[in-house]
Design a protein around this motif. Structure first.
Motif, PDB file in Angstrom:
ATOM      1  N   GLU A   1       0.829  -1.204   0.000  1.00  0.00           N
ATOM      2  CA  GLU A   1       0.000   0.000   0.000  1.00  0.00           C
ATOM      3  C   GLU A   1       0.866   1.256   0.000  1.00  0.00           C
ATOM      4  O   GLU A   1       0.531   2.245  -0.662  1.00  0.00           O
ATOM      5  N   TYR A   2       1.982   1.228   0.721  1.00  0.00           N
ATOM      6  CA  TYR A   2       2.914   2.358   0.667  1.00  0.00           C
ATOM      7  C   TYR A   2       3.485   2.526  -0.740  1.00  0.00           C
ATOM      8  O   TYR A   2       3.634   3.639  -1.231  1.00  0.00           O
ATOM      9  N   LEU A   3       3.822   1.431  -1.373  1.00  0.00           N
ATOM     10  CA  LEU A   3       4.332   1.497  -2.751  1.00  0.00           C
ATOM     11  C   LEU A   3       3.301   2.165  -3.660  1.00  0.00           C
ATOM     12  O   LEU A   3       3.627   3.068  -4.438  1.00  0.00           O
ATOM     13  N   LEU A   4       2.047   1.723  -3.566  1.00  0.00           N
ATOM     14  CA  LEU A   4       0.988   2.334  -4.369  1.00  0.00           C
ATOM     15  C   LEU A   4       0.839   3.822  -4.042  1.00  0.00           C
ATOM     16  O   LEU A   4       0.690   4.656  -4.939  1.00  0.00           O
ATOM     17  N   ALA A   5       0.903   4.158  -2.762  1.00  0.00           N
ATOM     18  CA  ALA A   5       0.766   5.562  -2.352  1.00  0.00           C
ATOM     19  C   ALA A   5       1.902   6.416  -2.900  1.00  0.00           C
ATOM     20  O   ALA A   5       1.685   7.565  -3.310  1.00  0.00           O
TER      21      ALA A   5
ATOM     22  N   GLY B   1       1.361   9.385  -5.229  1.00  0.00           N
ATOM     23  CA  GLY B   1       1.760  10.628  -4.580  1.00  0.00           C
ATOM     24  C   GLY B   1       2.785  11.414  -5.353  1.00  0.00           C
ATOM     25  O   GLY B   1       2.769  12.656  -5.353  1.00  0.00           O
ATOM     26  N   CYS B   2       3.670  10.736  -6.036  1.00  0.00           N
ATOM     27  CA  CYS B   2       4.713  11.415  -6.810  1.00  0.00           C
ATOM     28  C   CYS B   2       4.093  12.315  -7.874  1.00  0.00           C
ATOM     29  O   CYS B   2       4.415  13.502  -7.972  1.00  0.00           O
ATOM     30  N   THR B   3       3.192  11.788  -8.667  1.00  0.00           N
ATOM     31  CA  THR B   3       2.539  12.598  -9.699  1.00  0.00           C
ATOM     32  C   THR B   3       1.559  13.580  -9.083  1.00  0.00           C
ATOM     33  O   THR B   3       1.403  14.701  -9.569  1.00  0.00           O
ATOM     34  N   ALA B   4       0.910  13.198  -7.985  1.00  0.00           N
ATOM     35  CA  ALA B   4      -0.017  14.119  -7.315  1.00  0.00           C
ATOM     36  C   ALA B   4       0.712  15.380  -6.857  1.00  0.00           C
ATOM     37  O   ALA B   4       0.202  16.494  -7.013  1.00  0.00           O
ATOM     38  N   VAL B   5       1.900  15.225  -6.316  1.00  0.00           N
ATOM     39  CA  VAL B   5       2.682  16.392  -5.892  1.00  0.00           C
ATOM     40  C   VAL B   5       3.051  17.249  -7.103  1.00  0.00           C
ATOM     41  O   VAL B   5       2.929  18.477  -7.060  1.00  0.00           O
ATOM     42  N   ASP B   6       3.490  16.604  -8.183  1.00  0.00           N
ATOM     43  CA  ASP B   6       3.794  17.353  -9.403  1.00  0.00           C
ATOM     44  C   ASP B   6       2.583  18.164  -9.865  1.00  0.00           C
ATOM     45  O   ASP B   6       2.694  19.354 -10.183  1.00  0.00           O
ATOM     46  N   LEU B   7       1.422  17.521  -9.915  1.00  0.00           N
ATOM     47  CA  LEU B   7       0.203  18.203 -10.357  1.00  0.00           C
ATOM     48  C   LEU B   7      -0.154  19.359  -9.427  1.00  0.00           C
ATOM     49  O   LEU B   7      -0.515  20.445  -9.884  1.00  0.00           O
ATOM     50  N   ASP B   8      -0.070  19.113  -8.129  1.00  0.00           N
ATOM     51  CA  ASP B   8      -0.455  20.124  -7.151  1.00  0.00           C
ATOM     52  C   ASP B   8       0.424  21.367  -7.260  1.00  0.00           C
ATOM     53  O   ASP B   8      -0.067  22.496  -7.265  1.00  0.00           O
TER      54      ASP B   8
ATOM     55  N   SER C   1       0.982  -6.802 -11.093  1.00  0.00           N
ATOM     56  CA  SER C   1       1.088  -6.903 -12.550  1.00  0.00           C
ATOM     57  C   SER C   1       0.740  -5.595 -13.239  1.00  0.00           C
ATOM     58  O   SER C   1       1.208  -5.317 -14.327  1.00  0.00           O
ATOM     59  N   GLU C   2      -0.097  -4.810 -12.636  1.00  0.00           N
ATOM     60  CA  GLU C   2      -0.493  -3.532 -13.221  1.00  0.00           C
ATOM     61  C   GLU C   2      -0.894  -2.593 -12.103  1.00  0.00           C
ATOM     62  O   GLU C   2      -1.548  -3.007 -11.142  1.00  0.00           O
ATOM     63  N   VAL C   3      -0.512  -1.342 -12.226  1.00  0.00           N
ATOM     64  CA  VAL C   3      -0.895  -0.305 -11.265  1.00  0.00           C
ATOM     65  C   VAL C   3      -1.637   0.771 -12.043  1.00  0.00           C
ATOM     66  O   VAL C   3      -1.181   1.207 -13.102  1.00  0.00           O
ATOM     67  N   ARG C   4      -2.801   1.161 -11.536  1.00  0.00           N
ATOM     68  CA  ARG C   4      -3.614   2.190 -12.182  1.00  0.00           C
ATOM     69  C   ARG C   4      -3.788   3.368 -11.221  1.00  0.00           C
ATOM     70  O   ARG C   4      -4.116   3.166 -10.049  1.00  0.00           O
ATOM     71  N   VAL C   5      -3.557   4.570 -11.741  1.00  0.00           N
ATOM     72  CA  VAL C   5      -3.690   5.786 -10.939  1.00  0.00           C
ATOM     73  C   VAL C   5      -4.695   6.690 -11.645  1.00  0.00           C
ATOM     74  O   VAL C   5      -4.535   7.004 -12.824  1.00  0.00           O
TER      75      VAL C   5
ATOM     76  N   CYS D   1       8.448  11.918 -12.434  1.00  0.00           N
ATOM     77  CA  CYS D   1       8.156  11.069 -11.279  1.00  0.00           C
ATOM     78  C   CYS D   1       9.142   9.905 -11.195  1.00  0.00           C
ATOM     79  O   CYS D   1       9.004   8.894 -11.890  1.00  0.00           O
ATOM     80  N   THR D   2      10.119  10.042 -10.348  1.00  0.00           N
ATOM     81  CA  THR D   2      11.132   9.005 -10.156  1.00  0.00           C
ATOM     82  C   THR D   2      10.504   7.699  -9.696  1.00  0.00           C
ATOM     83  O   THR D   2      10.935   6.616 -10.104  1.00  0.00           O
ATOM     84  N   VAL D   3       9.471   7.770  -8.878  1.00  0.00           N
ATOM     85  CA  VAL D   3       8.874   6.564  -8.303  1.00  0.00           C
ATOM     86  C   VAL D   3       8.244   5.693  -9.387  1.00  0.00           C
ATOM     87  O   VAL D   3       8.580   4.509  -9.520  1.00  0.00           O
TER      88      VAL D   3
END
Length: 135
Positions: free
Chosen positions: A37-41, A45-52, A82-86, A116-118
């Protein structure tokens, strides 16, 4: 270079601490996020910070919601995602500044492809080396 020290604080709960003494405590206890869950966050979060950062220069979003999920698969007894969706759901005021803040699609693309490095690390093969320094 990024680094963290990780130490056990109690059974199934460990604390990661960086050089600035900031910390998180993931674990397997009921009130803690799991490491996955931290990995998903962090991916979201990486792109969310960029957007914000960028959109707030034009207009403060009225809503800023992000949802992330991943599909866990097992391959020969080993688990991975196998796949992560944001998904992002932002709304802006109906003003000239708010309309300029609607560059969200382009900002998501730029974050995903460059900033986004993450998520770039998760998507690209990354060597992970383990060592045992136990005495």
């Amino acid at each position: 270079q990024y680094s963290n020290d990780f130490s056990g604080v109690e059974t199934s709960a460990h604390c990661a601490i960086n050089a600035d003494d900031a910390s998180i405590t993931p674990g397997c206890q009921e009130d803690l996020l799991s490491l996955v869950e931290y990995l998903l966050a962090t991916v979201a979060g990486c792109t969310a910070v960029d957007l914000d950062v960028v959109t707030s220069r034009h207009a403060e979003p009225e809503t800023f919601d992000v949802h992330v999920e991943g599909d866990r698969v097992s391959e020969d007894g080993a688990s991975r995602l196998s796949e992560v969706r944001v998904g992002f759901d932002l709304s802006f005021p109906d003003t000239a500044e708010g309309n300029r803040g609607k560059l969200v699609d382009n900002l998501i693309r730029i974050s995903h492809e460059k900033d986004c490095t993450v998520s770039r690390t998760v998507e690209n093969p990354t060597r992970v080396k383990f060592s045992n320094d136990s005495k």
